[in-house]
Design an enzyme around this catalytic site. Structure first.
Site, short mmCIF file in Angstrom:
data_model
loop_
_atom_site.label_atom_id
_atom_site.label_comp_id
_atom_site.label_asym_id
_atom_site.label_seq_id
_atom_site.Cartn_x
_atom_site.Cartn_y
_atom_site.Cartn_z
N LYS A 44 -11.15 -6.45 -11.48
CA LYS A 44 -10.19 -6.27 -10.39
C LYS A 44 -9.42 -7.57 -10.23
O LYS A 44 -9.99 -8.60 -9.84
CB LYS A 44 -10.89 -5.88 -9.10
CG LYS A 44 -9.93 -5.61 -7.94
CD LYS A 44 -10.68 -5.20 -6.69
CE LYS A 44 -9.73 -4.92 -5.54
NZ LYS A 44 -10.46 -4.53 -4.31
N ARG A 67 -1.79 -2.77 1.63
CA ARG A 67 -2.03 -3.53 2.86
C ARG A 67 -1.55 -2.74 4.07
O ARG A 67 -2.20 -2.73 5.12
CB ARG A 67 -1.31 -4.87 2.80
CG ARG A 67 -1.61 -5.72 1.56
CD ARG A 67 -2.94 -6.45 1.69
NE ARG A 67 -3.06 -7.43 0.61
CZ ARG A 67 -3.81 -7.28 -0.47
NH1 ARG A 67 -4.49 -6.17 -0.64
NH2 ARG A 67 -3.88 -8.22 -1.39
N ARG A 89 -6.86 -13.48 -2.01
CA ARG A 89 -8.24 -13.19 -2.43
C ARG A 89 -8.54 -13.79 -3.80
O ARG A 89 -9.36 -13.28 -4.55
CB ARG A 89 -8.46 -11.68 -2.44
CG ARG A 89 -8.30 -11.07 -1.05
CD ARG A 89 -8.53 -9.57 -1.06
NE ARG A 89 -8.50 -9.07 0.31
CZ ARG A 89 -7.87 -7.97 0.70
NH1 ARG A 89 -7.20 -7.25 -0.19
NH2 ARG A 89 -7.88 -7.58 1.95
N GLU A 144 -16.85 -9.63 -16.66
CA GLU A 144 -17.24 -8.97 -15.42
C GLU A 144 -17.76 -7.55 -15.68
O GLU A 144 -18.75 -7.12 -15.09
CB GLU A 144 -16.05 -8.92 -14.46
CG GLU A 144 -15.65 -10.26 -13.88
CD GLU A 144 -16.53 -10.68 -12.72
OE1 GLU A 144 -17.51 -9.97 -12.41
OE2 GLU A 144 -16.24 -11.73 -12.12
N LYS A 170 -8.56 -2.61 -12.59
CA LYS A 170 -7.61 -2.44 -11.50
C LYS A 170 -6.78 -3.70 -11.35
O LYS A 170 -7.38 -4.78 -11.29
CB LYS A 170 -8.36 -2.13 -10.20
CG LYS A 170 -7.48 -1.95 -8.98
CD LYS A 170 -8.31 -1.70 -7.73
CE LYS A 170 -7.41 -1.53 -6.52
NZ LYS A 170 -8.20 -1.35 -5.28
N SER A 195 -1.22 1.04 -5.52
CA SER A 195 -0.12 1.37 -4.60
C SER A 195 1.23 0.85 -5.07
O SER A 195 2.25 1.54 -4.94
CB SER A 195 -0.43 0.83 -3.21
OG SER A 195 -0.60 -0.59 -3.24
N TYR A 200 -2.41 8.19 -6.79
CA TYR A 200 -1.93 8.87 -5.60
C TYR A 200 -1.17 10.14 -5.93
O TYR A 200 -0.87 10.93 -5.03
CB TYR A 200 -1.07 7.91 -4.78
CG TYR A 200 -1.85 6.69 -4.33
CD1 TYR A 200 -2.70 6.76 -3.23
CD2 TYR A 200 -1.77 5.49 -5.02
CE1 TYR A 200 -3.45 5.65 -2.83
CE2 TYR A 200 -2.51 4.38 -4.63
CZ TYR A 200 -3.35 4.46 -3.54
OH TYR A 200 -4.09 3.37 -3.15
#
Length: 324
Positions: free
Chosen positions: A197, A207, A218, A234, A249, A275, A314
């Site tokens: 990610k 957001r 982050r 990871e 992602k 998004s 989506y």
């Protein structure tokens, strides 16, 4: 003039021929629909940066999930938007919190028709917007956060979630949650590890979708966009800790990482079309700059071609309808 003997165009001449020799296909069951449920609203709230996507009430959430099930979508991924937040995200572990109540409601409504999954992260629930609890210096405390993730996992599993989406990018999160689930008897609850990610600009509209309170970024826990091998590292760690599925992602900008992980993984590999990827296509289509349906179909088939066994998007319900 030398007449070509080898003519690849022979296999492109008609729609039927192109369909017959297609190397990559998308099936509705390979799609997962992310859904947002918001506490304290009486009707669905449109998300301005994601045309066509809303923060749902419990009733509209059930309708959206039913539509997805009827279209043949494989699963739904739930995100909760609470009315109140605090430093530790206490609403995330309240059995009566919006995400846990919504999970139980969807399991009862559509749990036999598709897989109900939940996002396991604190960012929607904290008043600082980070994916974990903060120490005295304002940094995310990895090990203290793991304790909160364990508590979240047990509540979400008890609510009926079939797959827990560990998206917080804390070191050791898969091991901590898997151990806790097994000790509590939730042996059949699966873990989807958001393994690779990345700290991406493409999360921007999300957001708004979760009313994020984040100030700053982050980058101390999500991956550097320039690091390809780290994504593999990871994913390998998460598999060794007991993940049932691993995730890359965002999807579109990280197809190389997705292909790397898919090539070495012996468990399912998923990808999240986030998004910002959604918003860009919708915005360009609204301006008449691209063919919306073709762009959607091409973007998802590209993610599948790179190696994703399933895609969170989506457009899942709409795309499934086209495919059927």
């Amino acid at each position: 003039m030398n007449v070509p003997v080898i003519r690849p165009r022979r296999l492109r001449q008609t729609p039927a021929m192109r369909r017959l020799v297609s190397e990559t296909r998308v099936h509705p069951a390979e799609l997962v629909l992310p859904l947002f449920v918001r506490e304290g609203v009486n009707e669905a709230v449109p998300i301005s940066s994601m045309p066509g996507v809303s923060q749902h009430t419990l009733d509209s959430l059930k309708r959206a999930a039913t539509d997805a099930a009827e279209a043949g979508v494989g699963g739904v991924m739930l995100f909760g938007v609470p009315e109140t937040r605090d430093a530790t995200g206490s609403q995330a572990t309240d059995p009566n919190g919006i995400l846990n109540v919504a999970t139980a409601a969807l399991v009862a409504e559509v749990g036999d028709a598709l897989v109900v999954q939940t996002d396991l992260c604190l960012d929607e629930f904290t008043d600082h917007g980070h994916c974990g609890v903060l120490d005295d210096s304002g940094r995310v405390d990895n090990d203290a956060t793991l304790e909160r993730y364990v508590d979240m996992a047990l509540v979400q599993a008890d609510a009926g979630s079939s797959i827990l989406g560990l998206s917080g990018m804390m070191d050791g999160q898969v091991d901590a949650v898997r151990t806790a689930l097994d000790e509590a008897g939730f042996l059949d609850t699966a873990i989807l590890a958001y393994s690779a990610k990345y700290a991406s600009a493409f999360y921007g509209p999300f957001r708004e979708a979760v009313d994020s309170q984040l100030s700053g970024d982050r980058r101390t826990y999500q991956l550097n966009p320039g690091n390809r091998r780290e994504g593999m590292r990871e994913a390998t760690l998460d598999m060794s800790e007991g993940a049932d599925i691993v995730m890359v992602k965002p999807a579109g900008s990280y197809l190389d990482v997705l292909a790397d992980v898919a090539a070495m993984s012996d468990i399912p590999v998923w990808a999240y079309q986030v998004s910002g990827e959604y918003a860009m296509i919708e915005a360009a289509a609204q301006n008449g700059w691209i063919d919306r349906r073709r762009a959607i179909e091409e973007s998802v088939v590209g993610i599948r071609r790179a190696g994703a066994d399933a895609v969170l998007t989506y457009w899942a319900t709409e795309l499934a309808g086209w495919l059927r």
